[in-house]
Design a protein around this motif. Sequence first.
Motif, PDB file in Angstrom:
ATOM      1  N   PHE A  21       0.837  -1.201   0.000  1.00 33.36           N
ATOM      2  CA  PHE A  21       0.000   0.000   0.000  1.00 33.36           C
ATOM      3  C   PHE A  21       0.870   1.249   0.000  1.00 33.36           C
ATOM      4  N   LEU A  22       1.959   1.208   0.755  1.00 30.65           N
ATOM      5  CA  LEU A  22       2.789   2.391   0.946  1.00 30.65           C
ATOM      6  C   LEU A  22       4.255   2.028   0.761  1.00 30.65           C
ATOM      7  N   LYS A  23       4.983   2.892   0.061  1.00 32.26           N
ATOM      8  CA  LYS A  23       6.428   2.755  -0.044  1.00 32.26           C
ATOM      9  C   LYS A  23       7.046   3.989   0.601  1.00 32.26           C
ATOM     10  N   GLU A  24       8.003   3.743   1.472  1.00 36.52           N
ATOM     11  CA  GLU A  24       8.671   4.827   2.184  1.00 36.52           C
ATOM     12  C   GLU A  24      10.128   4.883   1.726  1.00 36.52           C
ATOM     13  N   TYR A  25      10.559   6.071   1.293  1.00 40.40           N
ATOM     14  CA  TYR A  25      11.917   6.245   0.775  1.00 40.40           C
ATOM     15  C   TYR A  25      12.708   7.136   1.726  1.00 40.40           C
ATOM     16  N   VAL A  26      13.877   6.669   2.095  1.00 42.44           N
ATOM     17  CA  VAL A  26      14.770   7.445   2.948  1.00 42.44           C
ATOM     18  C   VAL A  26      15.981   7.833   2.100  1.00 42.44           C
ATOM     19  N   THR A  27      16.252   9.133   2.001  1.00 39.24           N
ATOM     20  CA  THR A  27      17.402   9.610   1.234  1.00 39.24           C
ATOM     21  C   THR A  27      18.223  10.558   2.093  1.00 39.24           C
ATOM     22  N   CYS A  28      19.532  10.567   1.832  1.00 35.27           N
ATOM     23  CA  CYS A  28      20.459  11.425   2.567  1.00 35.27           C
ATOM     24  C   CYS A  28      21.008  12.477   1.608  1.00 35.27           C
ATOM     25  N   SER A  29      21.189  13.695   2.116  1.00 32.34           N
ATOM     26  CA  SER A  29      21.701  14.785   1.283  1.00 32.34           C
ATOM     27  C   SER A  29      23.187  14.634   0.983  1.00 32.34           C
ATOM     28  N   SER A  30      23.874  13.801   1.715  1.00 28.06           N
ATOM     29  CA  SER A  30      25.304  13.592   1.496  1.00 28.06           C
ATOM     30  C   SER A  30      25.532  12.706   0.271  1.00 28.06           C
TER      31      SER A  30
END
Length: 197
Positions: A21-30
Amino acid sequence: MAVCDSTVGLVITKLLRDYPFLKEYVTCSSKVCQNNSEKKFIYLTFQIDFENNISNPQQFINDRTAIIHDMNCFPHCSGKKTITSAISNMHLFIDVLIWEGENIISTQRSSEAANLLKVKLRDIPLLLIHGTTTYQPRGAICFHRGKSGLRTSVGHYTAYAKRSSGRQWELFDDMKKKPVPVKDTTTIMCEFLIYTV
């Protein structure tokens, strides 16, 4: 004879594992950080801290899908973490947990300690909206606990389905020969709410 001891949460997870139902994306600015990730959710867990209040799952959906900016990534990383969520399915399954007392909602607690939601069918919110998509209630899954009283004990599941053409609810119980029409004033012990587009 097959042994089919299982929970609804496990069944939903196994049946729909390829359709989160849901996809969660974690991204880093580095640019050097390797801590980018993706997590999939087949259903969402809505935690409330007192019984008989299912009034605001809309706020729960809004909060759960909000973009979270500028969190510290990890101690060894100077970058900032951003979490974004994308809804990718036409079905929404909501596991409802109730904690006794106030301000005790926590991800560190076992769901075994939670109570089932006691709610009238007519009090289940009629719409949940995310962006341009509107979800309507299609059913509720109820669990009648076994002798141990635990949520994962061997018990009996029933389902209440709402006809899309109107407000009519029906009880589906494998101990009955056919579906039974019920009034929207019926109080149920709900474990999962089901919404669809």
